[in-house]
Design an enzyme around this catalytic site. Structure first.
Site, PDB file in Angstrom:
ATOM      1  N   TYR A 192      67.475  12.727  45.067  1.00 21.85           N
ATOM      2  CA  TYR A 192      67.958  11.625  44.220  1.00 21.85           C
ATOM      3  C   TYR A 192      67.039  10.437  44.430  1.00 21.85           C
ATOM      4  CZ  TYR A 192      70.639   7.605  42.621  1.00 21.85           C
ATOM      5  OH  TYR A 192      71.019   6.448  41.986  1.00 21.85           O
ATOM      6  N   GLU A 206      66.903   5.767  37.096  1.00 21.54           N
ATOM      7  CA  GLU A 206      67.591   6.705  37.979  1.00 21.54           C
ATOM      8  C   GLU A 206      67.143   8.124  37.643  1.00 21.54           C
ATOM      9  OE1 GLU A 206      72.039   6.949  39.571  1.00 21.54           O
ATOM     10  OE2 GLU A 206      71.880   7.765  37.550  1.00 21.54           O
TER      11      GLU A 206
END
Length: 397
Positions: free
Chosen positions: A118, A206
């Site tokens: 992530y 993101e």
């Protein structure tokens, strides 16, 4: 301004970030054509069908599917396009899917295991610095990771005046447990990602997941991007990416009228001048037992035309049971606002079917109260903040 995944990937690729390649399709036939083209360009045998909506958790709602042949591409794309996709980040009604991204399969076999990470870049408002947040737990909701395994979330702060330093990229790659070619690829990926964030004037990038492929390439498999609205005047190429179908139609209409409006789930409409006063007014409504139905800042102009536009926007929400107008007469005189409210009320006739409480303070506030009280209209005037709150509570009960 939020972007679709394919648009975010376009920006990433323009800054040298390796991405999972894909082609957008608007119907099943286009999806098959896209799959054929993608196979010719990349050699991929399988294809990922990904719904393009402004919401995360698409896979959980059935918006991401793997097709192993062209027949499945056609069937799955036909199922996804036109569906109302419900995810943890949408309303109960979901969002209608108008297009899908046909993407290459990047989880191919090789010399090493694939790994998912992530990574996001955003502003830490507490420190005034940019921040890269990253974790070894890619592919999962970062909120869930933060709750259950917070020690697996790392942050790296970057002074915007200095920029990302080489040792910071290496530190990120090391904390992710990478070595060899994957280590070098990750440091390059981080540098390009940060450059994309800064030079596109984004408020957030993101990537979940960032993938280490079986041959040690590092790439963005997904992209959730939000561009700072205030910078669009100098990023016109990104402003053209705006998809109004994904936005609240009332907010879009308010924006076209120059009104700062945010839709909320309450029963008291707010018309205020100034963001700080608007926030205080929303707090006041909650303390009075109501719930704000919106944030609406009319700015320094509150003539009859603008007030009427604001009333019409507020009343588009069927949940509104009362409207509180709270104006501080600094730039604009209170008596002018009062005349604008009276004129707007008369122009709208029977359209206004909920009680209106008006609190005007500042220049000529007393004159303004007289104008409201003598108008003969169903408008309740107030002078003090608490008095306005009490009237809101009264009309709601």
């Amino acid at each position: 301004m939020n972007l679709h995944e394919y648009q975010g990937k376009e920006i990433l690729a323009s800054f040298g970030v390796r991405i999972q390649r894909g082609i957008v399709a608007h119907n099943a036939k286009e999806a098959v054509d896209a799959a054929k083209q993608l196979t010719a360009e990349t050699g991929t045998g399988w294809h990922v069908i990904k719904a393009q909506v402004h919401a995360g958790g698409r896979g959980k709602g059935g918006g991401v599917k793997l097709a192993k042949n062209l027949k499945e591409v056609e069937e799955l794309a036909g199922q996804i396009i036109g569906m109302n996709l419900i995810t943890p980040q949408t309303s109960a009604e979901g969002k209608k899917v108008h297009q899908v991204l046909i993407a290459e399969d990047v989880y191919y076999p090789g010399d090493s295991e694939t790994s998912e990470f992530y990574m996001s870049v955003l502003l830490n408002r507490g420190t005034g610095k940019n921040m890269i947040m990253y974790s070894t737990e890619g592919g999962m909701d970062i909120e869930e990771v933060a709750e259950k395994t917070p020690h697996l979330i790392y942050t790296e702060e970057i002074d915007p005046a200095v920029g990302l330093l080489p040792f910071q990229g290496r530190k990120i790659a090391f904390n992710l447990g990478l070595s060899g070619m994957a280590f070098k690829e990750m440091t390059k990926f981080v540098g390009s990602l940060y450059k994309a964030y800064v030079e596109s004037d984004s408020s957030m990038f993101e990537i979940n997941p960032v993938l280490k492929t079986s041959d040690d390439k590092i790439m963005a498999v997904d992209a959730k991007v939000s561009i700072d609205d205030n910078a669009l005047y100098r990023r016109k190429q990104y402003a053209e990416m705006r998809d109004l179908r994904e936005e609240n139609p009332i907010e879009v209409e308010a924006g076209s009228l120059g009104l700062n409006y945010v839709d909320l789930d309450g029963n008291v409409g707010c018309m205020v001048n100034g963001a700080g006063l608007a926030m205080a007014t929303m707090d006041l409504i909650k303390m009075a037992g109501g719930e704000p139905a919106n944030f609406l800042d009319v700015g320094g102009t509150a003539d009859a035309k603008r007030v009427e536009e604001a009333f019409r926007i507020i009343l588009k929400d069927d949940g509104v049971k009362a409207i509180l107008v709270n104006i501080f007469g600094g730039i604009v005189r209170c008596d002018r606002v009062a005349n604008g409210i009276v004129e707007a009320y008369k122009n709208m006739g029977d359209t206004i079917n909920v009680p209106i409480i008006v609190r005007l303070q500042g220049t000529n506030a007393e004159i303004a109260k007289e104008i409201i009280d003598n108008s003969g209209l169903a408008v309740h005037s107030a002078v003090q903040f608490q008095e306005a709150a009490d009237k809101v509570k009264e009309v709601l009960s």
